[in-house]
Each structure stands twice: as C-alpha cells, then as structure tokens.
Design an enzyme around this catalytic site. Structure first.
Site, short mmCIF file in Angstrom:
data_model
loop_
_atom_site.label_atom_id
_atom_site.label_comp_id
_atom_site.label_asym_id
_atom_site.label_seq_id
_atom_site.Cartn_x
_atom_site.Cartn_y
_atom_site.Cartn_z
N CYS A 50 39.05 45.28 27.53
CA CYS A 50 39.27 46.19 28.66
C CYS A 50 40.49 47.08 28.44
CB CYS A 50 39.50 45.40 29.96
SG CYS A 50 38.05 44.54 30.52
N ASN A 51 41.50 46.51 27.81
CA ASN A 51 42.78 47.21 27.74
C ASN A 51 43.13 47.78 26.38
OD1 ASN A 51 43.75 47.04 30.42
ND2 ASN A 51 43.99 44.84 30.12
N GLY A 115 46.14 34.61 28.78
CA GLY A 115 45.49 33.72 27.83
C GLY A 115 44.18 34.22 27.25
N GLY A 189 28.46 40.70 38.98
CA GLY A 189 28.58 40.26 37.59
C GLY A 189 28.84 38.76 37.54
N GLY A 191 29.83 37.10 34.35
CA GLY A 191 30.38 36.79 33.03
C GLY A 191 31.69 36.03 33.12
N MET A 193 34.82 37.07 33.08
CA MET A 193 35.83 37.62 34.00
C MET A 193 35.48 37.26 35.44
SD MET A 193 36.78 41.21 32.16
CE MET A 193 38.37 41.45 32.90
N SER A 194 34.20 37.24 35.75
CA SER A 194 33.78 36.85 37.10
C SER A 194 34.07 35.38 37.36
CB SER A 194 32.29 37.15 37.30
OG SER A 194 32.06 38.53 37.24
#
Length: 428
Positions: A50-51, A115, A189, A191, A193-194
């Site tokens: 994402c970053n 992390g 979502g 995944g 992150m969810s």
C-alpha cells in the site's frame, strides 16, 4: 555488478501516484519477466505494498540498469518519465542494502515498527524466486534483511504496541466517534487487512460488525476467527444496503478501480445521514468525490499520518536502538558480497592450474605409451590432483581469511599478477 533500488513510497509520492504504480500479485510474473529481459538487469525483486513500490536489481552497469527500471515504471504507470522522476528515490549498493534492512525492520514504514511489512518482504522474496527474478545475490540480500527484521523485533521493544495501517485506521475512527460500541460498522473485503481491522475494532469495543466480500465463504471464514463476536456476513451485492445502515465503513479490497463514489452514495444515503469511510486500499476503493457530500467524511491511507504522528516520538527512540543491529546485518552482508571477489579469483586460479595439470598429465601419459596400465594412470591422476590441491590450499585459506578489505584486495591483485590471471575471465 552492483545492487540498486529504484522506487517510491509514502514519503516521496501521494496515494494517487502510488496507486498508478501498484503491481498486483497476478501481474508480478510478467513484471519480473519484463524487467529481467532488459540488457543490463541480471536479478530483480519487486516489493509492492500500500505504501511503497520498490524494485531491487543487480545490474551489469548500474546507471543503465536504473534507467531501464525507470523506463519500466513509466510504461507500467503510463506516467511520463519527467513527472514520475520527481517521486522516485534511487539508492546504490550499501545504501540500497541498508534501505531493505530498514524496510524489513519496519523503520521506513508509515507506522514506525509495524509488523506487516516483514511478511510482505518475505512474500516478495518467495515470488522473486518463484518467477526467476531472484538469484544468488538478491537471495542472500533478502535472507539477510529477513534476519535483520526478526532481530529488531525480538531484540528491541519497537514491536511492542506497533500498529499496522489497519489499526491506525481504527485509532482514527475511535478519535472521531469516541464510542465504537455504539457504531454500526461495515467492512468491505475479507483479506489480511480486513482481519486486522476486525481484530483492532473488537479490541476497541466495537460489537456491531458486518463483513462484505465477493466470496461469501471467505467472509464466513473471517467471521469464524472471532467466535465470541456476533459478526454478520454479506455478499458484495448487498454493499449499498449495508452502507446505508452503517455509521463507519472500512474498505480493504484488491479492486483496481474505485468501488464507491458520490453517485452511488447519493442513491442510498438520507440527506442528513452521517457516514465516515476509511479506505485503506491502494489503489483506492473510494473515489475522492465522496467528500463533496455534506455529511460524508472519507479518509485514505495518507490521512492516517496524523494518527501515526502521535506515536512516532516514542517509537523513534526505539528505532535508534534498532539501527545498531541493522549496521551489524549490513556488515555481515558486505563481508559476503566482498567474498564473491575472492571466490572469482580463487576459481580463476584453480582453473588455470587445473588446465596446466591436465595438459602436462596428457603429455606424460602419451610418452609412457598405450601399454601403460589403466590402474597406473589412475594413480598418476590422483597424484597430480593431490599435488595441485596441497599447493593451492594455503593461498586459498589465507585469501578467504582476510577480513580487511584493502588487505584482501592486495592479496587478490598479487595473485592475479603472479599467476597472470585475466581479470575479465573472473567475471565471465
């Protein structure tokens, strides 16, 4: 050959630029194949999160290799090189090595010490090997970086309370609404992150959580990981209905185009209804025009910087502790890298001596004639090999043992001069 990294991150480029350069996993194989097809690139690994998007290469000619990476990024993003270049950073050898170590340790993350990045670096290593981008040098570099990341997390306190992007989004939501338990929460979502979103929401007291996903089975699997919570699951076709019944919505899908925009929300929201949307995806799931709606507030990954800043100072002190460990890991990699020069010199010397041995043995055997027994030939072959190995043993041991770079360089140059070794042959 040299190691280089060309890339951009949350520090150098806004989300609207980063999303154009994002490389989803299904495109990774073709991206790596494209990069290694360039004439100056020998190895490649692509870290896409994402970053950040960072491309690590081993190149024959560093400057040409970096130009080829920049050309690839321009073609992939459809951005002209002139406008892309202002967002890129380029680092060479030791700086590139240290950068990857810092990334793996979470010291270059938006959320210092987070992390998730270590697993992402590990996945990049796996994909690079799988798609034949990573060979000897990058394999060693990524292994060293993973070791560095693990050491920082186990030997320092930077991992304590470190947050991911998901938890930063939940922190921001809590700052905005105060009481998460009273809020109806929708998560689009299912995944990784969810999963982190649910974990942090539950820890902050949220109890009214609904998960939407294209695959209902995956949403149910995620809900089962939190058996003590009454989480509801819905298919993505119910998205607008669930949003109309929510106070907070988090989006974390892998869609490459926005799945929410102003026109969709206008159709389902009452004029006075308040809604907060937290988009933690890159590319963005939520179009910027939703902020034009009076009672809707939308936040993307760049908006999380305010949350992160609150925790940054304490983690910065921990980061200083971690930098010392990273220096050790960089030094270990550097010793290995420089030993490659030694390996090539030793290999070249051994090849030369072996060629001489074979030629002289052939002459001797031809003079002895065909009646010379095969058993005797084997004895003489073993004798000559033994003599060569014993003569080469001490020089090789001494050369490998030289830890001082200049001393090792002098030894190699002496060997090359005394034995008339061709420097070009060493790297062919």
């Amino acid at each position: 050959m040299n190691i280089a990294v060309v890339g951009l991150s949350h520090k150098t480029a806004p989300v609207e630029v980063r999303e154009k350069l994002s490389i989803p996993e299904p495109q990774m194989e073709s991206a790596i194949a494209h990069l290694v097809s360039y004439p100056h690139i020998v190895e490649v690994a692509v870290l896409s999160t994402c970053n950040r998007l960072e491309i690590y290469v081993v190149a024959h000619e560093t400057e040409q290799g970096m130009r080829e990476v920049t050309q690839f990024l321009s073609e992939h993003s459809k951005l002209p090189i002139q406008s892309l270049r202002q967002h890129l950073f380029m680092l060479l050898h030791q700086d590139a090595v240290m950068h990857l170590m810092r990334v793996a340790a979470g010291l270059d993350s938006l959320v210092l010490g987070e992390g998730q990045i270590l697993a992402q670096v590990k996945h990049t290593h796996k994909l690079g090997q799988q798609h034949n981008g990573i060979k000897t040098i990058l394999n060693k570099l990524f292994k060293q970086a993973l070791t560095a990341g693990k050491r920082v997390r186990t030997e320092t306190s930077i991992g304590t309370g470190a947050v991911s992007i998901s938890s930063a989004a939940v922190e921001l939501a809590q700052m905005k609404v105060q009481n998460l338990a009273a809020c109806r929460v929708g998560i689009i979502g299912a995944g990784k992150m969810s999963r982190l979103l649910v974990q942090h929401l539950v820890s902050k007291g949220a109890v009214q959580i609904r998960i939407l996903n294209r695959s209902l089975e995956k949403a149910e699997e995620l809900a089962r990981q939190f058996p003590s919570q009454p989480i509801q699951v819905h298919s993505l076709s119910e998205m607008m209905t669930v949003i109309s019944e929510s106070d907070l919505v988090f989006t974390g899908t892998s869609a490459t185009e926005p799945i929410l925009d102003r026109s969709k929300l206008e159709m389902v929201l009452e004029p006075s209804q308040h809604l907060m949307i937290f988009d933690i995806s890159v590319p963005r799931n939520v179009h910027a025009d939703v902020n034009e709606l009076t009672n809707v507030q939308a936040f993307n990954v760049d908006d999380l910087k305010a949350v992160v800043a609150q925790n940054q100072e304490s983690r910065r002190k921990m980061a200083q502790e971690a930098e010392g460990l990273l220096e050790e890991e960089v030094s270990t990699f550097d010793v290995w890298w420089r030993s490659l020069e030694t390996v090539s010199t030793i290999s070249c010397l051994r090849n030369k001596i072996e060629t001489i041995r074979e030629q002289e043995l052939e002459k001797a055997l031809s003079r002895l004639g065909s009646e010379f027994a095969e058993k005797h030939q084997e004895v003489i072959e073993a004798l000559t090999r033994g003599i060569v190995n014993k003569i080469l043993h001490d020089p090789m041991v001494q050369l490998r043992a030289q830890q001082d770079v200049e001393a090792r360089q002098r030894c190699m140059q002496t060997l090359q001069t005394l034995f008339n070794l061709d420097a070009e042959e060493q790297f062919s």
